[in-house]
Scaffold this motif. Structure first.
Motif, short mmCIF file in Angstrom:
data_model
loop_
_atom_site.label_atom_id
_atom_site.label_comp_id
_atom_site.label_asym_id
_atom_site.label_seq_id
_atom_site.Cartn_x
_atom_site.Cartn_y
_atom_site.Cartn_z
N LEU A 1 20.79 0.33 -0.04
CA LEU A 1 19.56 1.11 0.06
C LEU A 1 19.55 1.91 1.37
CD1 LEU A 1 16.68 1.78 -0.95
CD2 LEU A 1 15.91 -0.13 0.48
N ILE A 2 19.91 1.21 2.45
CA ILE A 2 19.87 1.88 3.76
C ILE A 2 20.88 3.02 3.80
CG2 ILE A 2 20.39 1.56 6.21
CD1 ILE A 2 19.09 -1.14 6.01
N ILE A 3 22.07 2.79 3.22
CA ILE A 3 23.06 3.88 3.22
C ILE A 3 22.56 5.04 2.37
CG2 ILE A 3 25.38 4.52 2.45
CD1 ILE A 3 26.35 1.92 3.48
N GLY A 4 21.95 4.71 1.22
CA GLY A 4 21.40 5.76 0.36
C GLY A 4 20.38 6.60 1.09
N LEU A 5 19.46 5.91 1.77
CA LEU A 5 18.42 6.65 2.50
C LEU A 5 19.01 7.46 3.64
CD1 LEU A 5 15.50 4.05 2.68
CD2 LEU A 5 15.61 6.15 1.34
N THR A 6 20.04 6.91 4.28
CA THR A 6 20.66 7.64 5.38
C THR A 6 21.29 8.93 4.88
OG1 THR A 6 21.16 5.51 6.35
CG2 THR A 6 22.21 7.41 7.34
N VAL A 7 22.01 8.82 3.74
CA VAL A 7 22.64 10.02 3.18
C VAL A 7 21.56 11.05 2.82
CG1 VAL A 7 23.92 10.92 1.21
CG2 VAL A 7 24.66 8.84 2.32
N ASN A 8 20.49 10.56 2.23
CA ASN A 8 19.34 11.39 1.91
C ASN A 8 18.81 12.13 3.13
OD1 ASN A 8 17.98 12.00 -0.31
ND2 ASN A 8 16.92 10.05 -0.53
N GLY A 9 18.59 11.33 4.17
CA GLY A 9 18.03 11.88 5.41
C GLY A 9 18.97 12.89 6.04
N LEU A 10 20.28 12.58 6.02
CA LEU A 10 21.24 13.50 6.61
C LEU A 10 21.24 14.82 5.84
CD1 LEU A 10 24.30 11.22 7.45
CD2 LEU A 10 22.81 12.43 9.04
N ALA A 11 21.18 14.73 4.51
CA ALA A 11 21.19 15.95 3.70
C ALA A 11 19.96 16.81 4.01
CB ALA A 11 21.23 15.60 2.22
N THR A 12 18.76 16.18 4.02
CA THR A 12 17.56 16.93 4.38
C THR A 12 17.69 17.51 5.77
OG1 THR A 12 16.40 15.22 3.17
CG2 THR A 12 15.05 16.83 4.32
N GLY A 13 18.22 16.68 6.69
CA GLY A 13 18.39 17.11 8.07
C GLY A 13 19.26 18.35 8.16
N MET A 14 20.35 18.38 7.40
CA MET A 14 21.25 19.54 7.44
C MET A 14 20.55 20.79 6.94
SD MET A 14 24.01 18.95 8.81
CE MET A 14 24.92 17.54 9.39
N VAL B 1 14.60 14.26 12.32
CA VAL B 1 13.46 14.51 11.44
C VAL B 1 13.81 14.17 9.99
CG1 VAL B 1 12.08 16.36 10.43
CG2 VAL B 1 12.30 16.17 12.89
N GLY B 2 15.02 14.56 9.57
CA GLY B 2 15.46 14.27 8.20
C GLY B 2 15.48 12.78 7.93
N LEU B 3 16.05 12.02 8.87
CA LEU B 3 16.13 10.57 8.68
C LEU B 3 14.73 9.95 8.69
CD1 LEU B 3 19.20 9.60 10.89
CD2 LEU B 3 19.04 9.58 8.41
N ALA B 4 13.91 10.37 9.65
CA ALA B 4 12.55 9.82 9.73
C ALA B 4 11.81 10.07 8.42
CB ALA B 4 11.79 10.45 10.90
N LEU C 1 4.03 13.06 14.54
CA LEU C 1 3.95 12.05 15.59
C LEU C 1 5.14 12.18 16.54
CD1 LEU C 1 1.78 9.86 15.81
CD2 LEU C 1 3.53 8.23 15.10
N LEU C 2 6.33 12.34 15.96
CA LEU C 2 7.53 12.54 16.77
C LEU C 2 7.34 13.74 17.70
CD1 LEU C 2 10.66 12.22 14.44
CD2 LEU C 2 10.32 11.18 16.67
N MET C 3 6.83 14.83 17.11
CA MET C 3 6.67 16.04 17.88
C MET C 3 5.66 15.83 19.00
SD MET C 3 5.83 19.81 16.54
CE MET C 3 4.26 19.44 15.84
N THR C 4 4.55 15.14 18.68
CA THR C 4 3.52 14.91 19.70
C THR C 4 4.09 14.11 20.87
OG1 THR C 4 2.05 14.73 17.82
CG2 THR C 4 1.14 14.23 19.96
N VAL C 5 4.86 13.06 20.53
CA VAL C 5 5.43 12.23 21.60
C VAL C 5 6.35 13.07 22.47
CG1 VAL C 5 6.95 10.29 22.06
CG2 VAL C 5 5.22 10.12 20.28
N VAL C 6 7.21 13.88 21.83
CA VAL C 6 8.13 14.73 22.60
C VAL C 6 7.35 15.69 23.49
CG1 VAL C 6 9.83 16.56 22.40
CG2 VAL C 6 10.03 14.54 20.99
N LEU C 7 6.28 16.26 22.93
CA LEU C 7 5.51 17.24 23.70
C LEU C 7 4.83 16.62 24.91
CD1 LEU C 7 3.84 19.50 21.06
CD2 LEU C 7 5.47 20.13 22.79
N ILE C 8 4.38 15.36 24.75
CA ILE C 8 3.69 14.74 25.88
C ILE C 8 4.67 14.43 27.00
CG2 ILE C 8 2.36 12.73 26.61
CD1 ILE C 8 1.19 12.65 23.80
N PHE C 9 5.84 13.87 26.62
CA PHE C 9 6.74 13.40 27.66
C PHE C 9 7.79 14.42 28.06
CE2 PHE C 9 5.13 9.51 25.70
CZ PHE C 9 4.59 8.93 26.84
N ARG C 10 8.11 15.34 27.16
CA ARG C 10 9.14 16.33 27.49
C ARG C 10 8.81 17.64 26.80
NH1 ARG C 10 13.98 16.33 30.07
NH2 ARG C 10 15.29 17.89 29.10
#
Lengths: 285, 332
Positions: free
Chosen positions: A3-16, A247-250, A268-277
């Motif tokens: 399952l984890i590998i499947g989701l990772t491949v999914n996330g990588l594809a979206t990410g690309m 972002v794709g993986l998340a 949420l990811l973006m907000t955290v990045v914006l606050i700290f960096r």
């Protein structure tokens, strides 16, 4: 595990796919400090023309080539007609590119009709490999391969060739580059066209990946690309790859475990990045 | 306040405002009255946008979220409570409080960034609100939305007209006062040259956040009235199209003028009405957004000041020159 590998491949594809869209945005921004809100429009034009020629000729390669050509040409037109009159004026740029985005989106409906269209992957990319217990869907692997290939080729061009040198120098200080006798406007145009071509490629790949295309897809998908550009840092090419994969993986994992939060997690990811960096993970200064 | 000190333009606006109260006695057709009510509501919305774009120089692509907050809080409060005037006031209060909290958080987080980021982030945030409204079905009824009952007094179209007009007039004069105050001058200074304003010792971020809260609150009031006028709410109140509409209204009318957005709201709403009526004639009119987008692009390139702004710079040259001269004497 599978399952984890499947989701990772999914996330990588979206990410690309997001990377292909965001890379153009980030380069255009870095070089010309133009934030192109019409990028999503180039994305859907790539998707529609690509799918159309794919279904006409039956060859996926032709579809991809037509999509990229559409992207390059539209990029040329956009740069000449829309961006060039308002160089240097940020507010006008932002307003005008959003307006052009709308026009592109509505023209899709005029040319191809307002309804959703179903798309099927070409036969050679249908189905999946079975490695042990793990199912690997061919088309997703194909997207990851294409994305990596584009990343490697463009990094090579950026880092090793004279054109790449000029582009990188332009990102740092365009007045200096111009004063050294280089036609920076031509470089702007080329970068804009390449960025648009990448957006169109992302469009056709995404069309087949999601199995359905509709005109509003461009704006929806380009929001993800904006998030990626912010997280990776404006103007950073490798930053956008890293952030796109993040972002794709998340998105992939959240969509499986907590579906309601799959868009929120990126915000949420973006907000955290914006606050700290605020300059982004790979951005400078 | 001495009545002689009131500017001439103020009297003109007061007279126009009073004249508008007579209109529903002349135009009695319900559909036309409804369109005028919509114009008032969008005029309020566009004025709030003008505070950001025209006076402070901030571009938000997610201003619709405050409009949507206003619409949904009204609908939900009216739906859960009895249909009385009291619950209407509760609805306004809820809308204003939520809108000011959200706009404060958004502003404090993102306004320190460059204009690009703010435009992008607000676009993304509005998208988030849209998704939330679609997914949180128990509260919002999802994509289909829901209808709600109004108190007796607001069901009459004439009363609604007066309510919207009074809100428009009050908010117009309120915002006009706001932009002409020392505070508003600082906002304009930020628009003209942010770095210089900062170096003069103004905390630019504070001013920007307050401006965005003010704009958010006014937009939420427009949302409240919008929900009232339809007696219905669905996820359409969070759609990006509305932000584009309001952008168009502000830009066509003239940024930074407050009157411009009102005029723009009238033009855009009427054009919208007529063009969608024409769709029986030819199918191309169904895609009127193309026309909108083209007009919008041309306006941005060729008339960045909009109708009112262009008129002002043509006929009121003297006052601008006078301002320059006075600046020079101060400089000496």
């Amino acid at each position: 595990m599978d399952l984890i590998i499947g989701l990772t491949v999914n996330g990588l594809a979206t990410g690309m796919l997001i990377f292909l869209l965001a890379a153009g945005l980030t380069l255009i921004f870095g070089l010309m400090s133009v934030l192109n809100f019409a990028h999503g429009g180039l994305f859907i034009w790539g998707a529609y023309t690509g799918v159309w020629s794919f279904q006409m000729t039956g060859s996926f390669i032709v579809g991809i080539i037509i999509a990229i050509i559409t992207g390059l040409l539209l990029g040329l037109v956009t740069e000449r007609l829309i961006i060039r009159p308002v160089y240097g004026n940020h507010i006008q740029q932002i307003l005008i590119t959003l307006g052009f985005m709308l026009v592109l989106q509505e023209f899709i409906k005029v040319v191809f009709g307002p309804d959703q269209k179903a798309v099927f992957p070409p036969e050679i990319l249908q189905g999946s490999f079975l490695v042990g217990d793990i199912v690997l869907i061919k088309y997703r692997l194909f997207i990851i391969a294409v994305g990596l290939l584009i990343f490697i080729v463009s990094s090579f061009i950026l880092k090793r060739t004279r054109v790449g040198l000029i582009v990188r120098a332009g990102v740092m200080n365009k007045e200096m580059v111009q004063s050294l006798g280089i036609n920076i406007k031509l470089v702007f145009m080329l970068v804009f066209m390449v960025g648009s071509g990448m957006a169109a490629l992302s469009g056709i790949l995404h069309a087949v990946y999601s199995g359905v295309i509709y005109a509003e897809m461009g704006l929806e998908f380009s929001i993800l690309a904006f998030i990626v550009v912010v997280i990776g840092g404006m103007g950073s090419f490798s930053g956008s790859l890293f952030a796109a994969i993040l972002v794709g993986l998340a998105q992939a994992f959240m969509a499986y475990y907590v579906p309601a939060l799959s868009l929120a997690v990126n915000m949420l990811l973006m907000t955290v990045v914006l606050i700290f960096r605020p300059q982004g993970l790979f951005g400078k200064g | 306040m001495n009545i002689r000190n009131v500017e001439k333009s103020t009297w003109i606006f007061i007279i126009i405002g009073l004249l508008l109260f007579i209109v529903p006695f002349i135009i009695t057709g319900r559909s036309m009255q409804f369109i005028i009510i919509q114009i008032f509501i969008f005029a309020i919305f566009a004025m709030s946008y003008d505070i950001l774009l025209g006076f402070t120089g901030i571009i938000s692509f997610g201003h619709v979220m405050f409009f949507g907050i206003g619409a949904y809080s009204t609908a939900i409060v009216m739906d859960r409570m009895d249909a009385t005037v009291l619950s209407f006031f509760v609805a306004i209060l809820v809308a204003v409080v939520i809108a000011s909290i959200v706009s404060f958080i958004v502003g404090a987080l993102t306004l320190r960034l460059k204009s690009h980021f703010y435009a992008m982030l607000t676009l993304a945030l509005a998208g988030l609100f849209l998704v939330a409204a679609e997914k949180w079905r128990s509260l919002t009824g999802g994509n289909d939305g829901f209808t709600f009952r109004l108190p007796e007094i607001l069901r009459d179209s004439h009363h609604l007209y007066v309510l919207c007009l009074v809100s428009l007039v009050l908010l117009f004069f309120g915002l006009r006062r706001f932009t002409k105050s020392p505070f508003g001058r600082v906002l304009m200074a930020i628009r003209e040259n942010e770095a210089r304003t900062e170096s003069l010792g103004y905390k630019v971020l504070h001013y920007k956040v307050i401006a965005s809260v003010a704009a958010g609150v006014v937009a939420s009031i427009a949302g409240v009235l919008y929900a009232l006028s339809l007696r219905f709410v669905n996820t359409g109140v969070f759609a990006t199209d509305l932000t584009i509409d309001v952008l168009l209204m502000t830009i066509i009318g003239g940024v930074g003028t407050l009157v411009g957005p009102i005029l723009g709201a009238g033009l855009v709403e009427l054009a919208h009405h007529w063009l969608s009526g024409l769709s029986d004639v030819h199918w191309i009119f169904e895609r009127w957004i193309i026309l909108y987008g083209t007009v919008y692009i041309l306006v941005v390139i060729f008339f960045p000041l909009g109708i009112i702004g262009t008129l002002q710079s043509k006929f009121m040259n003297r006052s601008i020159k006078g301002l320059r001269n006075s600046r020079k004497t101060v400089g000496k």
